[in-house]
Write a protein that holds these residues in place. Sequence first.
Motif, PDB file in Angstrom:
ATOM      1  N   THR A  90       8.492   5.287   1.553  1.00 28.68           N
ATOM      2  CA  THR A  90       8.963   3.969   1.120  1.00 28.68           C
ATOM      3  C   THR A  90      10.057   3.462   2.053  1.00 28.68           C
ATOM      4  O   THR A  90      10.023   2.315   2.502  1.00 28.68           O
ATOM      5  N   ARG A 100       8.559   2.351   5.354  1.00 28.88           N
ATOM      6  CA  ARG A 100       7.812   1.090   5.332  1.00 28.88           C
ATOM      7  C   ARG A 100       8.732  -0.117   5.196  1.00 28.88           C
ATOM      8  O   ARG A 100       8.428  -1.194   5.701  1.00 28.88           O
ATOM      9  N   HIS A 101       9.861   0.065   4.492  1.00 26.63           N
ATOM     10  CA  HIS A 101      10.706  -1.095   4.222  1.00 26.63           C
ATOM     11  C   HIS A 101      11.878  -1.237   5.186  1.00 26.63           C
ATOM     12  O   HIS A 101      12.326  -2.344   5.453  1.00 26.63           O
ATOM     13  N   GLN A 144      -5.354   7.131  -3.709  1.00 33.49           N
ATOM     14  CA  GLN A 144      -4.374   6.539  -2.800  1.00 33.49           C
ATOM     15  C   GLN A 144      -4.279   7.341  -1.508  1.00 33.49           C
ATOM     16  O   GLN A 144      -4.250   6.764  -0.418  1.00 33.49           O
ATOM     17  N   GLN A 148       0.827  -1.218   0.000  1.00 37.10           N
ATOM     18  CA  GLN A 148       0.000   0.000   0.000  1.00 37.10           C
ATOM     19  C   GLN A 148       0.856   1.260   0.000  1.00 37.10           C
ATOM     20  O   GLN A 148       0.580   2.225  -0.711  1.00 37.10           O
ATOM     21  N   THR A 149       1.927   1.245   0.802  1.00 40.82           N
ATOM     22  CA  THR A 149       2.822   2.398   0.856  1.00 40.82           C
ATOM     23  C   THR A 149       3.524   2.585  -0.489  1.00 40.82           C
ATOM     24  O   THR A 149       3.684   3.703  -0.968  1.00 40.82           O
ATOM     25  N   ASP A 150       3.922   1.460  -1.119  1.00 36.37           N
ATOM     26  CA  ASP A 150       4.605   1.551  -2.410  1.00 36.37           C
ATOM     27  C   ASP A 150       3.688   2.176  -3.453  1.00 36.37           C
ATOM     28  O   ASP A 150       4.099   3.047  -4.223  1.00 36.37           O
ATOM     29  N   VAL A 151       2.430   1.730  -3.479  1.00 34.05           N
ATOM     30  CA  VAL A 151       1.481   2.253  -4.466  1.00 34.05           C
ATOM     31  C   VAL A 151       1.230   3.741  -4.217  1.00 34.05           C
ATOM     32  O   VAL A 151       1.201   4.545  -5.151  1.00 34.05           O
ATOM     33  N   LEU A 152       1.102   4.113  -2.950  1.00 29.17           N
ATOM     34  CA  LEU A 152       0.893   5.524  -2.599  1.00 29.17           C
ATOM     35  C   LEU A 152       2.071   6.384  -3.048  1.00 29.17           C
ATOM     36  O   LEU A 152       1.885   7.413  -3.711  1.00 29.17           O
TER      37      LEU A 152
END
Lengths: 205, 205
Positions: B49, B52-53, B14, A40-44
């Motif tokens: 990003t 999140r990662h 998004q 979800q974070t990547d898409v955002l």
Amino acid sequence: MNFSSKILEEAVNQVSQLPGIGKRTALRLVLHLMRQPANQTDVLSQALTNMRHDLKFCKNCHNVSDVDICEICASHNRDKTIVCVVEDIRDVMAIENTSQYRGLYHVLGGKISPMDGIGPQDLNIKSLIQRIQNDGVQELIFALSPTIEGDTTNFYIFKQLNGLEVNTSTIARGIAVGDELEFADEVTLGRSILHRVPYENSLKN
Amino acid sequence: MNFSSKILEEAVNQVSQLPGIGKRTALRLVLHLMRQPANQTDVLSQALTNMRHDLKFCKNCHNVSDVDICEICASHNRDKTIVCVVEDIRDVMAIENTSQYRGLYHVLGGKISPMDGIGPQDLNIKSLIQRIQNDGVQELIFALSPTIEGDTTNFYIFKQLNGLEVNTSTIARGIAVGDELEFADEVTLGRSILHRVPYENSLKN
């Protein structure tokens, strides 16, 4: 705030740069993303980056568009002799949602506001005058917000039209549908009496 | 909403997935980013990003951390015999901001809540019991929110401690500093009388 992680702190700081979002809200949003799938974070992130780099503006009316000329300007079903002047693309969306307008738009990109350092040269006024000169525009509708800045901008554009054969109008100011008379401000109420319309006209909608 | 651009629509969709952010707010945020230098959007996307990662959780207390063991757990100045049990990392930040606590933490990652499908196995309870068994913990402070879910979680953990030599306490419930007595709810006011403290103790802070 006392962050135990620089990465978290950087994310919160960046999110809190957005208007109306403070540090606490930013932290809440970021922690929400942590609890969701990484996808979800990547898409955002990707959607924001794409938006910022690939979004174009219509060469004719300056509305956002994925192509050079936006759908509205390219449509054969719109009346190209009427142009509605608005401040930004949210106003285009708002007017389109009413389904009452079949002409074209011109997005100024703001209002003349000396306090914020925004002058006529910062707005899409030159291209508006060119459209009126070259595209057979017969009516210009001013649909800016009724503030001092909006009125100033209307008047500036009106002055620039000197010598051009084009009718001008502004959207009607008055009591909103469903509003109580007693709670209306006096300027609006006063104008709504001055600019009263024949009763038969009000039945049409 | 009627978007004239798929790219814009995707970005707004998004952003509006975030909690408490509707379509209109999302559009406002996205248009704000459009008016800022492209660089700002890139930095924001990258920070999200990365967060999140790359964000890790402390292997000991489950607080967020950029390394395996967080600063608090690794510090030599903290009392490792006291562990404060909290719901999430925001509570750690809130307690750290008071500068009144020098022990360690244990972040559960939520509260037991059958309504939301969260059971004891979804929380960091097993690792808490292991810490108590192995790390010489002498006092456990329950600092969950005083809700039904919080009380249930406290009681569940308390039951798991059966046979372990550890003292337990909960943070004090009472009238907030600066609050008017007459506006306090009766449960809080009742507890504040039941759990009154010697007047000399209240002078210490």
